[in-house]
Scaffold this active site. Structure first.
Site, PDB file in Angstrom:
ATOM      1  N   TYR A 157     -28.947  44.023 -14.389  1.00 36.47           N
ATOM      2  CA  TYR A 157     -29.940  44.376 -13.365  1.00 36.47           C
ATOM      3  C   TYR A 157     -30.853  43.178 -13.144  1.00 36.47           C
ATOM      4  O   TYR A 157     -31.032  42.340 -14.049  1.00 36.47           O
ATOM      5  CB  TYR A 157     -30.747  45.603 -13.819  1.00 36.47           C
ATOM      6  CG  TYR A 157     -29.956  46.870 -13.606  1.00 36.47           C
ATOM      7  CD1 TYR A 157     -30.155  47.647 -12.475  1.00 36.47           C
ATOM      8  CD2 TYR A 157     -28.967  47.251 -14.502  1.00 36.47           C
ATOM      9  CE1 TYR A 157     -29.407  48.789 -12.247  1.00 36.47           C
ATOM     10  CE2 TYR A 157     -28.206  48.392 -14.282  1.00 36.47           C
ATOM     11  CZ  TYR A 157     -28.436  49.154 -13.150  1.00 36.47           C
ATOM     12  OH  TYR A 157     -27.687  50.265 -12.916  1.00 36.47           O
ATOM     13  N   TYR A 193     -20.558  48.273 -16.778  1.00 37.63           N
ATOM     14  CA  TYR A 193     -21.349  47.292 -17.533  1.00 37.63           C
ATOM     15  C   TYR A 193     -21.823  47.884 -18.846  1.00 37.63           C
ATOM     16  O   TYR A 193     -21.930  49.115 -18.972  1.00 37.63           O
ATOM     17  CB  TYR A 193     -22.542  46.800 -16.697  1.00 37.63           C
ATOM     18  CG  TYR A 193     -23.551  47.873 -16.386  1.00 37.63           C
ATOM     19  CD1 TYR A 193     -24.566  48.196 -17.285  1.00 37.63           C
ATOM     20  CD2 TYR A 193     -23.491  48.588 -15.198  1.00 37.63           C
ATOM     21  CE1 TYR A 193     -25.488  49.186 -17.007  1.00 37.63           C
ATOM     22  CE2 TYR A 193     -24.410  49.589 -14.904  1.00 37.63           C
ATOM     23  CZ  TYR A 193     -25.403  49.876 -15.817  1.00 37.63           C
ATOM     24  OH  TYR A 193     -26.318  50.870 -15.555  1.00 37.63           O
ATOM     25  N   ARG A 214     -21.062  51.721 -19.357  1.00 39.50           N
ATOM     26  CA  ARG A 214     -21.320  52.715 -18.313  1.00 39.50           C
ATOM     27  C   ARG A 214     -20.351  52.449 -17.167  1.00 39.50           C
ATOM     28  O   ARG A 214     -20.134  51.292 -16.791  1.00 39.50           O
ATOM     29  CB  ARG A 214     -22.740  52.559 -17.751  1.00 39.50           C
ATOM     30  CG  ARG A 214     -23.837  52.835 -18.762  1.00 39.50           C
ATOM     31  CD  ARG A 214     -24.974  53.579 -18.092  1.00 39.50           C
ATOM     32  NE  ARG A 214     -24.535  54.886 -17.680  1.00 39.50           N
ATOM     33  CZ  ARG A 214     -25.026  55.572 -16.645  1.00 39.50           C
ATOM     34  NH1 ARG A 214     -25.984  55.050 -15.918  1.00 39.50           N
ATOM     35  NH2 ARG A 214     -24.576  56.772 -16.333  1.00 39.50           N
ATOM     36  N   HIS A 217     -21.626  52.272 -10.875  1.00 44.39           N
ATOM     37  CA  HIS A 217     -22.393  53.264 -10.109  1.00 44.39           C
ATOM     38  C   HIS A 217     -23.525  52.598  -9.346  1.00 44.39           C
ATOM     39  O   HIS A 217     -23.906  51.461  -9.649  1.00 44.39           O
ATOM     40  CB  HIS A 217     -23.005  54.319 -11.046  1.00 44.39           C
ATOM     41  CG  HIS A 217     -23.901  53.694 -12.090  1.00 44.39           C
ATOM     42  ND1 HIS A 217     -23.439  53.278 -13.304  1.00 44.39           N
ATOM     43  CD2 HIS A 217     -25.225  53.383 -12.070  1.00 44.39           C
ATOM     44  CE1 HIS A 217     -24.428  52.750 -13.991  1.00 44.39           C
ATOM     45  NE2 HIS A 217     -25.533  52.796 -13.267  1.00 44.39           N
ATOM     46  N   HIS A 219     -27.556  53.723  -8.360  1.00 43.13           N
ATOM     47  CA  HIS A 219     -28.616  54.708  -8.577  1.00 43.13           C
ATOM     48  C   HIS A 219     -29.275  55.059  -7.240  1.00 43.13           C
ATOM     49  O   HIS A 219     -29.508  54.164  -6.416  1.00 43.13           O
ATOM     50  CB  HIS A 219     -29.735  54.136  -9.454  1.00 43.13           C
ATOM     51  CG  HIS A 219     -29.318  53.808 -10.848  1.00 43.13           C
ATOM     52  ND1 HIS A 219     -29.708  54.550 -11.924  1.00 43.13           N
ATOM     53  CD2 HIS A 219     -28.549  52.811 -11.340  1.00 43.13           C
ATOM     54  CE1 HIS A 219     -29.212  54.020 -13.031  1.00 43.13           C
ATOM     55  NE2 HIS A 219     -28.496  52.955 -12.702  1.00 43.13           N
TER      56      HIS A 219
HETATM   57  C1  BEZ Z   1     -28.406  52.605 -16.027  1.00 45.77           C
HETATM   58  O1  BEZ Z   1     -29.050  51.763 -15.448  1.00 45.77           O
HETATM   59  O2  BEZ Z   1     -27.557  53.171 -15.406  1.00 45.77           O
HETATM   60  C2  BEZ Z   1     -28.600  52.945 -17.460  1.00 45.77           C
HETATM   61  C3  BEZ Z   1     -28.590  51.928 -18.388  1.00 45.77           C
HETATM   62  C4  BEZ Z   1     -28.766  52.248 -19.719  1.00 45.77           C
HETATM   63  C5  BEZ Z   1     -28.949  53.572 -20.092  1.00 45.77           C
HETATM   64  C6  BEZ Z   1     -28.929  54.575 -19.145  1.00 45.77           C
HETATM   65  C7  BEZ Z   1     -28.757  54.258 -17.815  1.00 45.77           C
HETATM   66 FE    FE Z   2     -27.213  51.781 -13.920  1.00 38.84          FE
END
Ligand code: BEZ
Ligand code: FE
Length: 304
Positions: A157, A193, A214, A217, A219
């Site tokens: 990020y 990631y 993860r 995606h 957000h």
């Molecule tokens: C996210 O940005 O999607 C995320 C990253 C770490 C833990 C939970 C969500």
């Molecule tokens: Fe994320």
């Protein structure tokens, strides 16, 4: 001088909170004490383990800054964030499913014109995202702020990079829906990631042989006045980690088929320089209230 055995000790600590003026705070604290005591008794926690836990939590705290939240990460990997989400969204009534906020909702989301490439400075395959916000009956909602954020092609990020201080937001913006409830933007195709592994939470994930990934995606935070704030993601179908998200955040309804396109123009009529991807997803929000989360670094008021 009072001298307590194990059972009496729990009762005494619970009783010590009896005069708490706020009934909800009293209930939460007393139940917390009961659960903690139960954990210690049940596991027969040793001094060494207790000391390790204290050090772990201390290191978790030290890792936090205004733009880094190791405690949210801890809550996420223990499934606590998804459980809090679940108990607060038991009846969706057809509204879009919710998922974790995550630790990267930081800084200012600037209102951005539709069609903007929010990842202009990033390399990656281009993606056009078209979306709409409606109520539960499908009525389009105009003028709704929608915050979006996602990771770059290396899985980071903007706030995780040194350039954040000088360059500010990348792949992070706010759109306001049109009269037909729609908004659209350009970006890159996000990838799966790892959550940050350079802190105590990541260490625990690696030491316990879990994977830290993860699935890809974007957000979305849809914040329509008079409706419940909708905190969610749209996941990309086919991702390798879709069934094993480290924070347990995937729901079937949130998985979108992203089409690979080679049309010379994108849906807004502008030229595409290369093959591109199309993500289409609509959000349905539910009447109600509730406070939208504040970006990290904002002071949080005591709950009423
Ligand atoms: C996210 O940005 O999607 C995320 C990253 C770490 C833990 C939970 C969500
Ligand atoms: Fe994320």
């Amino acid at each position: 001088m009072a001298q307590f055995n194990e059972t009496e000790l729990t009762a005494a600590v619970v009783k010590s909170f009896e005069q708490t003026p706020n009934p909800r705070a009293k209930f939460l604290l007393q139940e917390l004490v009961k659960s903690l005591h139960d954990y210690v008794s049940k596991t027969g926690l040793t001094f060494e383990e207790w000391e390790y836990a204290i050090d772990f939590l201390t290191r978790t705290g030290h890792k936090c800054t205004d733009i880094r939240q190791e405690f949210i990460l801890l809550s996420d990997v223990f499934g606590v964030s998804m459980l809090v989400d679940a108990v607060n969204h038991r009846d969706r009534d057809g509204a879009t499913e919710t998922t974790v906020l995550g630790p990267f909702y930081v800084g200012e989301h600037k209102v951005t014109p539709h069609g903007t490439d929010v990842s202009e400075s990033l390399e990656g395959e281009r993606m056009f995202v078209q979306s709409r916000v409606t109520d539960l009956n499908g009525k389009p909602l105009a003028g709704v702020p929608v915050d979006i954020w996602h990771a770059d092609g290396d899985g980071f990020y903007d706030s995780q990079k040194e350039t954040y201080a000088t360059e500010g937001a990348v792949s992070r913006a706010r759109f306001i829906t049109d009269s037909d409830g729609s908004f659209f933007f350009r970006t890159i195709l996000p990838c799966s990631y790892p959550i940050p592994t350079d802190g105590p939470v990541g260490e625990m994930i690696m030491q316990t042989k879990r994977h830290p990934m993860r699935p890809a995606h974007i957000h979305f935070l849809v914040n329509a006045p008079g409706y419940e704030p909708l905190i969610t993601h749209v996941f990309i179908e086919g991702d390798k980690y879709i069934d094993s998200d480290v924070v347990f955040g995937v729901k079937d309804e949130l998985i979108a088929k992203v089409e690979k396109r080679s049309d010379p123009t994108m849906p807004d009529g502008k030229k595409a320089d290369a093959p591109w991807h199309l993500m289409t997803y609509e959000f349905r929000v539910k009447p109600g209230g509730g406070m939208a989360p504040k970006p990290l670094g904002t002071k949080v008021a005591e709950p009423a």
